[in-house]
Design an enzyme around this catalytic site. Structure first.
Site, short mmCIF file in Angstrom:
data_model
loop_
_atom_site.label_atom_id
_atom_site.label_comp_id
_atom_site.label_asym_id
_atom_site.label_seq_id
_atom_site.Cartn_x
_atom_site.Cartn_y
_atom_site.Cartn_z
N TYR A 62 27.16 -37.93 29.37
CA TYR A 62 27.15 -38.07 27.91
C TYR A 62 28.31 -37.25 27.33
O TYR A 62 28.35 -36.02 27.45
CB TYR A 62 25.83 -37.58 27.32
CG TYR A 62 24.61 -38.36 27.72
CD1 TYR A 62 24.70 -39.61 28.31
CD2 TYR A 62 23.34 -37.84 27.50
CE1 TYR A 62 23.57 -40.32 28.68
CE2 TYR A 62 22.19 -38.54 27.86
CZ TYR A 62 22.32 -39.78 28.45
OH TYR A 62 21.21 -40.48 28.81
N HIS A 92 20.47 -40.50 37.73
CA HIS A 92 20.76 -41.32 36.54
C HIS A 92 20.95 -42.79 36.89
O HIS A 92 20.77 -43.65 36.03
CB HIS A 92 22.01 -40.78 35.85
CG HIS A 92 22.13 -41.13 34.40
ND1 HIS A 92 23.11 -40.63 33.58
CD2 HIS A 92 21.39 -41.96 33.61
CE1 HIS A 92 22.96 -41.10 32.36
NE2 HIS A 92 21.94 -41.92 32.35
N SER A 135 14.75 -44.35 24.79
CA SER A 135 14.89 -45.30 23.68
C SER A 135 13.59 -45.51 22.91
O SER A 135 13.20 -46.63 22.59
CB SER A 135 15.41 -46.66 24.19
OG SER A 135 15.91 -47.44 23.13
N PRO A 136 12.90 -44.39 22.56
CA PRO A 136 11.63 -44.54 21.83
C PRO A 136 11.81 -45.11 20.43
O PRO A 136 10.84 -45.61 19.85
CB PRO A 136 11.10 -43.10 21.80
CG PRO A 136 12.32 -42.25 21.84
CD PRO A 136 13.26 -42.98 22.78
N LEU A 137 13.03 -45.03 19.89
CA LEU A 137 13.30 -45.58 18.56
C LEU A 137 14.12 -46.86 18.63
O LEU A 137 14.70 -47.29 17.63
CB LEU A 137 14.01 -44.52 17.69
CG LEU A 137 13.22 -43.23 17.45
CD1 LEU A 137 14.02 -42.27 16.58
CD2 LEU A 137 11.87 -43.53 16.82
N GLY A 192 17.58 -46.95 17.37
CA GLY A 192 17.65 -46.74 15.93
C GLY A 192 16.96 -47.79 15.11
O GLY A 192 16.74 -47.61 13.91
#
Length: 287
Positions: free
Chosen positions: A27, A96, A174-176, A179
């Site tokens: 990242y 990863h 990616s719980p949201l 976005g």
């Protein structure tokens, strides 16, 4: 990105009860680990730091160059992450590369177990969306977590079941929904090509060519009222769904500002959704 704002946001998150931080060496090609290390250097004992390895990259060009899961690379990557994070141990070190072959994964696990014994890491896990690969972690010395993509619009009961049966924490990537579950986007929203959601990469979900997926928007509209119950924002409701999905499920929402960190942490105040609300969501989404 504004590094100072990122550090203020991390600091505020800790003040509000957030103790788990997930990043990866790739990242920002190392930059994310450096910022996290700066932010947490005086609060190291109060938090759990998780990072990942397996993707190779060119830090100067900010480019991913490939993958390497050899034992020698695992050790080098760990030492580099420790230096960037400014710590002498990593709480959770994760493979990863989600589609690593099973034979290669066995060699990776052996090296990770060695790193646990040396005290360089306290535990390890795998970021993978494959149930059989996740199941390989069960019962291994030092294995503690599996990370997979899950949110209210995209449940993965098989992976939740595997993690529970194996006694592993389930880290909700990616719980949201990149976005989408913040409620900021409509069918008219357009994102630029320099936003990853507008990049056209095959792995981008919930957005197509910078436009929110209409089916996802429709399904979100169907459950919005439940998610925003009891004064929750939409994002907090989405995180409350994760918290209700299992006792060992841990959502890892991203944030770029103090305000976003505060909103995410606010999900802890109201706790998980109720079983009745979870059942109603399943019924509305026909699953």
């Amino acid at each position: 990105m504004d590094d100072d704002e990122s550090i203020r946001a991390i600091d505020r998150a800790v003040d509000l009860g957030v103790t788990f931080f997930d990043t990866a060496d790739v990242y920002g090609t190392g930059h994310s680990e450096r910022v996290l290390g700066r932010a947490l250097r005086d609060r190291r004992d109060a938090v759990v730091i998780a990072t990942k390895f397996g993707y190779t990259y060119d830090e100067a060009r900010k480019e991913i160059t490939g993958t390497d899961t050899s034992a020698a690379y695992v050790r080098r990557a760990c030492e580099a992450s420790l230096a960037r994070l400014g710590t002498d141990y990593i709480d959770l070190y994760q493979l990863h590369v989600g589609d690593t072959g099973t034979a290669a994964a066995e060699d990776v696990f052996a090296e990770l177990e060695s790193l646990v014994d040396k005290g360089m890491i306290r535990s390890y896990g795998w970021s993978t969306d494959d149930e059989e690969r996740a199941r390989m972690l069960a019962g291994r010395h030092g294995a503690a977590a599996v990370q997979f993509a899950i949110n209210v619009l995209s449940d993965v009961p098989g992976l939740v079941e595997v993690s529970e049966e194996a006694g592993l924490a389930g880290l909700a990537r990616s719980p949201l929904a990149m976005g989408l579950l913040t409620g900021k986007f409509t069918a008219e929203s357009r994102l630029p090509a320099d936003d990853v959601r507008g990049s056209g990469h095959s792995w981008v979900t919930y957005f197509r060519d910078g436009r929110p997926d209409q089916d996802a928007l429709d399904r979100l509209a169907a459950v919005r009222e439940i998610l925003t119950s009891e004064g929750r924002t939409l994002a907090q409701g989405a995180l409350a769904w994760i918290l209700a999905r299992g006792e060992a499920m841990i959502p890892i929402p991203g944030f770029k500002s103090v305000a976003q960190a505060e909103e995410n942490a606010g999900a802890l105040d109201r706790g998980p959704l109720t079983p009745a609300q979870m059942g109603e969501i399943d019924a509305l989404l026909a699953r």
